[in-house]
Motif scaffolding. Structure first.
Motif, PDB file in Angstrom:
ATOM      1  N   UNK A  56      79.747  49.897  18.606  1.00  0.00           N
ATOM      2  CA  UNK A  56      79.777  48.866  19.655  1.00  0.00           C
ATOM      3  C   UNK A  56      80.163  49.468  20.995  1.00  0.00           C
ATOM      4  N   UNK A  57      81.111  50.407  20.979  1.00  0.00           N
ATOM      5  CA  UNK A  57      81.510  51.053  22.231  1.00  0.00           C
ATOM      6  C   UNK A  57      80.349  51.830  22.842  1.00  0.00           C
ATOM      7  N   UNK A  58      79.534  52.475  22.005  1.00  0.00           N
ATOM      8  CA  UNK A  58      78.386  53.222  22.516  1.00  0.00           C
ATOM      9  C   UNK A  58      77.302  52.294  23.062  1.00  0.00           C
ATOM     10  N   UNK A  59      77.043  51.217  22.347  1.00  0.00           N
ATOM     11  CA  UNK A  59      75.921  50.350  22.691  1.00  0.00           C
ATOM     12  C   UNK A  59      76.261  49.311  23.757  1.00  0.00           C
ATOM     13  N   UNK A  60      77.538  49.020  23.973  1.00  0.00           N
ATOM     14  CA  UNK A  60      77.914  47.899  24.839  1.00  0.00           C
ATOM     15  C   UNK A  60      77.273  47.942  26.224  1.00  0.00           C
ATOM     16  N   UNK A  61      77.332  49.086  26.967  1.00  0.00           N
ATOM     17  CA  UNK A  61      76.701  49.084  28.299  1.00  0.00           C
ATOM     18  C   UNK A  61      75.197  48.819  28.231  1.00  0.00           C
ATOM     19  N   UNK A  62      74.529  49.403  27.234  1.00  0.00           N
ATOM     20  CA  UNK A  62      73.085  49.197  27.099  1.00  0.00           C
ATOM     21  C   UNK A  62      72.780  47.757  26.699  1.00  0.00           C
ATOM     22  N   UNK A  63      73.607  47.182  25.834  1.00  0.00           N
ATOM     23  CA  UNK A  63      73.415  45.791  25.426  1.00  0.00           C
ATOM     24  C   UNK A  63      73.480  44.863  26.626  1.00  0.00           C
ATOM     25  N   UNK A  64      74.456  45.083  27.477  1.00  0.00           N
ATOM     26  CA  UNK A  64      74.619  44.230  28.656  1.00  0.00           C
ATOM     27  C   UNK A  64      73.376  44.300  29.536  1.00  0.00           C
ATOM     28  N   UNK A  65      72.879  45.507  29.788  1.00  0.00           N
ATOM     29  CA  UNK A  65      71.717  45.634  30.676  1.00  0.00           C
ATOM     30  C   UNK A  65      70.456  45.039  30.064  1.00  0.00           C
ATOM     31  N   UNK A  66      70.227  45.293  28.791  1.00  0.00           N
ATOM     32  CA  UNK A  66      69.020  44.754  28.160  1.00  0.00           C
ATOM     33  C   UNK A  66      69.082  43.227  28.068  1.00  0.00           C
ATOM     34  N   UNK A  67      70.259  42.691  27.784  1.00  0.00           N
ATOM     35  CA  UNK A  67      70.386  41.235  27.707  1.00  0.00           C
ATOM     36  C   UNK A  67      70.214  40.610  29.083  1.00  0.00           C
ATOM     37  N   UNK A  68      70.790  41.241  30.104  1.00  0.00           N
ATOM     38  CA  UNK A  68      70.675  40.683  31.449  1.00  0.00           C
ATOM     39  C   UNK A  68      69.236  40.653  31.945  1.00  0.00           C
ATOM     40  N   UNK A  69      68.424  41.584  31.511  1.00  0.00           N
ATOM     41  CA  UNK A  69      67.029  41.542  31.946  1.00  0.00           C
ATOM     42  C   UNK A  69      66.142  40.805  30.940  1.00  0.00           C
ATOM     43  N   UNK A  70      66.797  40.131  29.978  1.00  0.00           N
ATOM     44  CA  UNK A  70      66.073  39.231  29.089  1.00  0.00           C
ATOM     45  C   UNK A  70      65.262  39.886  28.007  1.00  0.00           C
ATOM     46  N   UNK A  79      64.665  44.960  22.859  1.00  0.00           N
ATOM     47  CA  UNK A  79      64.459  46.344  23.296  1.00  0.00           C
ATOM     48  C   UNK A  79      65.589  47.251  22.831  1.00  0.00           C
ATOM     49  N   UNK A  80      66.717  46.670  22.418  1.00  0.00           N
ATOM     50  CA  UNK A  80      67.820  47.480  21.892  1.00  0.00           C
ATOM     51  C   UNK A  80      67.424  48.202  20.611  1.00  0.00           C
ATOM     52  N   UNK A  81      66.383  47.695  19.921  1.00  0.00           N
ATOM     53  CA  UNK A  81      65.941  48.313  18.674  1.00  0.00           C
ATOM     54  C   UNK A  81      64.958  49.453  18.893  1.00  0.00           C
ATOM     55  N   UNK A  82      64.573  49.698  20.145  1.00  0.00           N
ATOM     56  CA  UNK A  82      63.556  50.714  20.439  1.00  0.00           C
ATOM     57  C   UNK A  82      64.016  52.092  19.997  1.00  0.00           C
ATOM     58  N   UNK A  83      63.068  52.897  19.570  1.00  0.00           N
ATOM     59  CA  UNK A  83      63.375  54.259  19.130  1.00  0.00           C
ATOM     60  C   UNK A  83      63.716  55.122  20.331  1.00  0.00           C
ATOM     61  N   UNK A  84      64.815  55.851  20.301  1.00  0.00           N
ATOM     62  CA  UNK A  84      65.169  56.717  21.437  1.00  0.00           C
ATOM     63  C   UNK A  84      64.299  57.969  21.476  1.00  0.00           C
ATOM     64  N   UNK A  85      64.252  58.591  22.632  1.00  0.00           N
ATOM     65  CA  UNK A  85      63.473  59.809  22.803  1.00  0.00           C
ATOM     66  C   UNK A  85      62.271  59.582  23.679  1.00  0.00           C
TER      67      UNK A  85
END
Length: 943
Positions: free
Chosen positions: A564-578, A582-588
């Motif tokens: 949760x600590x790792x994902x929290x900043x990314x979660x906030x940004x993805x949720x804010x842009x609706x 996209x949080x499930x997207x494969x990295x790379x």
């Protein structure tokens, strides 16, 4: 002079023990001259029992501690007529032996300097075991019982003078009690009697223990009026008492330094509690420090009281303190008792020995040879490219600068949160710090033996048959999802496959071990960072495990916190842009995953080539359509064994594995229908290989359970499953030789000319153009030596809208790719673009030719020529200076706060995960219980 004794009996909701205590008091060979009973706010019928015993007076008081209740009783006693009056203090759970008071009085009558005498406290249910016999303090002021938990064989009856005694059964001169003001109100339970004894010593009196006086006791003073006290509360009370005494006893000149050291020491001790696997005590360290510093616990009054009554110096009681060497020896003995009393203490060495003697080592070595043969061609490369992979940053510092919240050098660039995968890449790159990209090469070459290693230990946890862990290691190492992901270049899926067995192993042990729980939390975070699409399935498994282990929720509940600590900043940004999906997207690097079908997924196929068998059959002039049948036949033994496990004895063990398999298959199916990654203007689904790894894990777990129950039949059936799985993997193992692998040895991302220019201008941009099949053109902007793997961001790959700079880049690209009067100089300069690279045309030849001709005829560009990466043009007005330095991950308060918060979470988790010696357990030995020192936990923790 005849001694006069007033017995003070204090009860609070102690009806379960009070009758025995009253009986013992009534049977004294030397009866007390009077009895004062105190009901300290009982909620049962303790008051009725006290009244029925016929005390001289019955005092009713609110719910107060033992010392305050005794003070209430002393107030109602007539003033002393002589100095020969004594108080005998008893709680409801202190049942005296018939001669207890007689023995105590005999000891004080022959020694006028003795003002306090303490009995030998015995266990309530074990009258031959000493509960406590004398107290003292260590060099640093920690209280410790001189004797506890030992069989009473008169081995300690020779000792007399002590520093302190317990409150239960204490015989104290009444004049001393009055002069000292009784027990310190700042010490409501633990150390109250010890502190009183120390003050008596400093007032010039002696404190002794009387071996012949015995009193049965249920527990320590913290249990007064309570059925039980949690270990964390006991530790907190003991620490609070120690800090209170430290501030009271310290010299005036040292008091400010002790006060200032309270919080720093709390931080250090909290870290020590985590290392010792006592996270429940961490909060107590801070609360006790803050309470001692600001709680107003009567430090000033206690210091004045001590100063007013002190007649001798601290040196007079120094011989009664426990010497440091003896304290260390005591701790060593407790550790030895813990090791001898603990079951399974040698489980880790046994596992290591079994790994060697039961074929684990040889299995890993054989698989390592196969892995080197299959992927050894990459050893000559400095990096791995293809699929979702490209080179890492050149230095470890650059790797770590790309984590957290800051500038993302992808395309035109933006400020945002990094993918959690960037942290994992930074850790991997730091291993080969001299060449970070080489860590991915090593990972590829060692992936198969690492997979076998994890599967062997995980399988050994669920079976005792030596053959089955070997089989599990082979099946996991040649698993189609692993080899398919490696061939297609899906690095996150490969790492997740390697971590899953270790996550299962740590998760199974997490219910009884803090170290395992911390390890599971770290593995959960790493797996989630590698394959975000697995997070829903992993969370469901975590919830199910907590429900099935309700007594271990305190250990299991925090497992997802590091993730949760790792994902929290990314979660906030993805949720804010609706766009939360996209949080499930494969990295790379964004890459096309390709469409697949339910049948292919059921056959553990994430791609389209039936594990390479379609190509093999075509090369043999056989119908490629038969590959599905062949693959199904080769997979059948594993599938049949997994299903068979549901119908053999012990089938309940297979149900969790089949649930995991179902979750993995559902993850793979759902992932192929979630298209969040945008590539060349179209969306692409999530790679199904990660879900299939979880699917394969469940199948193998169930198959191992089935084979474990089949007895001798498990040998041929296991052999069949192993042989068919290896045959299934042969085409995938040969992809590097057959030329069907997407991955290859990597090198420079951009041409050498650009790389050389970037050495002096790291922010110079290169516009990379790629012709598309239908005449279109895709454009990406690379900075410096090229966008590295740790630069990649799912915020960019899942973006569905264009920024102003993106629109400028698109407009400029369209005009540059055709003859027009558009002057791109201003846009090129504003975006710091110095080169244009036209990638080789595998498709879209018309667009490639048109773009090449347009750039050749554009006066703004000078052709450099053909390179390994494609045709290159140089912008004639190269930027002379770099643009302003981008915002780093510590360049903003938000970025710094995010990194600090993540560092705290992972630092605490790592401290908790550091292996330590197993703490002692409460264990019956020869009719006694080996108790640990005061302030330790008595919980079963396999660390």
């Amino acid at each position: 002079m005849q001694a006069r004794v007033t017995a003070i009996l204090v009860a609070r909701s102690g009806v379960a023990y009070l009758e025995r205590t009253l009986s013992g008091l009534a049977r004294q060979t030397r009866q007390p001259d009077s009895v004062i009973a105190v009901d300290a706010g009982s909620t049962d019928n303790s008051s009725d029992l006290l009244a029925a015993s016929g005390p001289l007076q019955l005092v009713s008081a609110p719910a107060v501690n033992f010392g305050a209740a005794v003070a209430r009783a002393v107030q109602v006693i007539a003033p002393p007529a002589t100095d020969g009056e004594w108080l005998w203090l008893l709680a409801h759970d202190n049942a005296p032996a018939p001669t207890a008071l007689e023995q105590l009085l005999a000891a004080v009558e022959i020694a006028p300097s003795v003002a306090i005498a303490g009995p030998k406290l015995m266990r309530w249910e074990q009258p031959d075991v000493i509960a406590e016999f004398g107290e003292t303090i260590t060099q640093f002021g920690a209280s410790i019982a001189l004797v506890e938990g030992e069989l009473d064989q008169a081995q300690h009856d020779v000792q007399d003078d002590v520093l302190g005694v317990a409150a239960g059964g204490m015989l104290v001169r009444r004049s001393l009690w009055t002069a000292l003001g009784g027990f310190d109100p700042g010490l409501p339970s633990i150390d109250a009697a010890l502190d009183f004894s120390i003050r008596a010593r400093l007032a010039g009196y002696r404190v002794v223990v009387v071996p012949g006086a015995k009193v049965a006791s249920v527990g320590g003073p913290e249990l007064f009026g309570r059925r039980s006290v949690p270990d964390r509360r006991r530790v907190r009370i003991a620490r609070s008492a120690q800090l209170h005494r430290r501030l009271v006893y310290s010299p005036g000149g040292a008091l400010p330094f002790h006060w200032l050291s309270l919080l720093p020491l709390a931080v250090l001790r909290a870290a020590g509690q985590l290392v010792a696997k006592r996270p429940g005590a961490v909060g107590g360290e801070f609360t006790t420090a803050l309470s001692a510093a600001f709680g107003g616990s009567g430090i000033g009054q206690a210091r004045r009281n001590l100063r007013a009554n002190r007649q001798v110096g601290w040196a007079s009681i120094a011989p009664l303190r426990m010497p440091p060497a003896e304290a260390r020896e005591r701790r060593r003995q407790f550790r030895e008792q813990a090791n001898s009393a603990s079951t399974g203490a040698a489980s880790a060495p046994a596992a290591a020995a079994g790994f060697v003697t039961h074929g684990g080592l040889w299995t890993v070595l054989v698989v390592a040879v196969i892995g080197v043969i299959a992927w050894g061609q990459l050893l000559g490369a400095t990096s791995v490219a293809g699929g979702t992979m490209t080179s890492l940053s050149a230095t470890v510092g650059e790797l770590w600068s790309h984590v957290g919240y800051g500038w993302r050098e992808v395309g035109v660039g933006f400020v945002g949160a990094s993918d959690p995968f960037a942290y994992l890449l930074a850790v991997l790159g730091s291993i080969t710090f001299w060449a970070p990209s080489f860590s991915i090469v090593l990972l590829y070459v060692l992936a198969m033996p690492l997979a076998a290693l994890g599967a062997w230990f995980a399988a050994r946890h669920v079976t005792t048959r030596p053959m089955l862990p070997v089989l599990a290691a082979i099946l996991w190492a040649v698993a189609p999802p692993l080899l398919g992901s490696m061939s297609a270049g899906h690095l996150g899926a490969v790492i997740a496959h390697l971590l899953l067995p270790w996550l299962v192993l740590a998760g199974l042990s997490a219910s009884r071990s803090w170290a395992a729980a911390a390890g599971a939390a770290l593995l959960f975070a790493a797996t989630a960072a590698s394959a975000p699409v697995l997070v829903p399935a992993l969370l469901l498994c975590w919830l199910a495990w907590m429900v099935s282990r309700p007594k271990s929720i305190h250990r299991l509940i925090a497992i997802p916190f590091p993730a949760l600590a790792l994902f929290a900043p990314l979660v906030v940004q993805q949720v804010l842009r609706g766009d939360p999906l996209a949080l499930l997207a494969e990295p790379g690097v964004p890459t096309a995953a390709g469409q697949t079908s339910g049948l292919r997924l059921a056959l553990a196929e994430a791609g389209t080539g039936m594990h390479g068998w379609t190509s093999v059959l075509n090369n043999l002039s056989l119908p490629g359509t038969g590959s599905a049948v062949l693959v199904a036949v080769l997979l059948a033994p594993v599938g049949v064994l997994a299903i068979l496990a549901l119908f053999v004895p012990g089938s309940r063990r297979a149900i969790p594995s089949m649930v995991i398999a179902l979750l993995g298959f559902a993850t793979a199916v759902i992932g192929t229908h979630i298209q969040v990654t945008v590539l060349d203007g179209s969306s692409t689904p999530i790679w199904a290989g990660t879900g299939l790894s979880l699917f394969w894990l469940g199948l193998l777990g169930s198959a191992m359970v089935g084979l474990d129950a089949l007895g001798r039949a498990s040998v041929p059936l296991g052999l069949l499953a192993g042989v068919t799985s290896i045959l299934l993997a042969l085409p995938l193992l040969g992809t590097m030789y057959l030329g069907t692998a997407i991955v290859q040895g990597g090198g420079r991302i951009l041409p050498a000319v650009v790389t050389a220019q970037a050495e002096g201008h790291p922010n110079i941009g290169t516009l990379v153009l790629t012709a598309q099949p239908r005449g279109g053109l895709s454009a990406t902007l690379e900075r410096g030596t090229g966008t590295t793997l740790d630069d990649q961001s799912t915020l960019a790959s899942t973006a569905t809208t264009l920024s102003a700079d993106d629109r400028t880049l698109a407009r400029m690209t369209g005009n540059l790719a055709s003859h027009s009067g558009y002057d791109a100089a201003s846009d090129l300069s504003r975006l710091s673009i110095g080169f244009v690279l036209l990638s080789p045309a595998n498709t879209g030849a018309a667009a490639y030719a048109r773009t090449s001709e347009a750039l050749d005829s554009n006066a703004l560009f000078t052709p450099v020529g053909a390179t390994d990466n494609g045709l290159l043009w140089r912008y004639q007005n190269l930027p002379k200076t770099d643009a302003a330095a981008p915002v780093g991950n510590t360049g903003t308060p938000l970025g710094t706060a995010i990194l600090l918060g993540q560092a705290i979470v992972f630092g605490l988790t790592l401290l908790l995960g550091i292996p330590t010696a197993r703490r002692r357990r409460r264990t019956a030995v020869s009719g006694s219980v080996l108790d640990g020192p005061a302030g330790t936990f008595d919980e079963d923790d396999h660390d």
